[in-house]
Enzyme design. Structure first.
Site: not given
Length: 303
Positions: A241, A16
């Protein structure tokens, strides 16, 4: 030597958190294969899916297909990220064992990332938290930018403690303290973890470290010294990120396992199988694994 935990839980986040930022679409069958390989390695907790808007995170659009296709290993928790009730309903239908909610310890990051304050962001999860409890699902809270923020710089330990309290009050079973941009250092890590542990039981706090400045393993060791026994890592060091410029991937699972093995800390995970999984996904993505231990162990086999 400090009195380190005898065993730790490693939460594998590669399928994920690791894959969500990949530019090229990763087919559901590759993700399924990755999750199955990781299950076979002995992980007790795998972050396998995210039920988020495909417009924002197209890579996670196949989450329901992956959750339907994986071979579930008894005793393994398969987690899904759920930002709202729509996401929760999808996770429930997909038979997720744990739902993950998230907030930031940085006010600036919260505003830039989801256009609301920290307090508002946590309040939005009340419905998800209640529904998780009603349906007997585990609830995990994840706190991003707990050590530094790309917009405001330093983040005070008190700000982290505040979000820990809010997540505790929502009924979280576990809370992750995440270094989203990888700026933390060892002493700072200990200060933040000790402060968080005054608000929530230490055996349910987790360290989630990124390796932007090469400090992730040092921060894990520093966390072990203060009694943290849950760590997040990503096979082959996948991930980053999308909202934090220059933030490299999560710490590689293979490197964490090699560290734990050297310290004599029990993980219940087969490092060789994880090395194979890391090489498998790296070959698919067409690039070298970011795991130093994984690459060294793989090279040793072929030499």
């Amino acid at each position: 030597m400090a009195n380190l935990p005898k065993q730790v839980k490693i939460v594998e986040v590669g399928p994920r958190d690791g894959l969500q930022n990949e530019k090229e679409s990763v087919p559901a069958e590759i993700k399924t294969e990755l999750v199955n390989r990781l299950s076979g390695a002995g992980f007790r907790n795998i972050e396998a899916a995210a039920f988020v808007s495909p417009k924002w995170v197209p890579q996670m659009a196949t989450s329901a297909d992956v959750m339907a296709a994986i071979v579930r290993r008894p005793g393994t928790i398969y987690s899904a990220l759920t930002p709202n009730m729509q996401g929760f309903d999808a996770a429930l239908a997909a038979r997720a064992d744990e739902v993950v909610i998230f907030g930031s310890a940085s006010e600036a990051f919260s505003q830039k990332n989801i256009n609301c304050s920290i307090a508002e962001s946590i309040a939005r999860f009340e419905g998800v938290a209640q529904a998780a409890k009603q349906h007997g699902l585990r609830l995990r809270g994840s706190i991003s930018c707990a050590f530094g923020c790309p917009y405001q710089g330093d983040v005070a330990p008190e700000s982290v403690a505040d979000v820990v309290r809010r997540m505790r009050d929502l009924g979280c079973d576990e809370i992750d303290i995440a270094d989203t941009i990888g700026v933390a250092t060892a002493r700072q890590t200990q200060t933040v973890m000790e402060r968080a542990a005054r608000e929530f039981q230490i055996d349910a706090l987790a360290g989630h470290f990124h390796d932007t400045y090469g400090q992730a393993l040092a921060n894990i060791y520093a966390s072990l010294e203060v009694g943290i026994s849950i760590y997040h890592s990503s096979v082959a060091g996948l991930g980053g990120c999308p909202y934090a410029k220059g933030a490299t991937g999560n710490i590689a699972t293979e490197d964490v396992l090699y560290l734990m093995q050297g310290l004599g800390i029990e993980t219940g995970i087969d490092l060789d199988i994880v090395v194979d999984a890391g090489q498998f996904i790296s070959q698919f993505l067409g690039r070298k694994s970011a795991s130093r231990a994984g690459n060294a162990l793989a090279a040793k086999r072929t030499s």
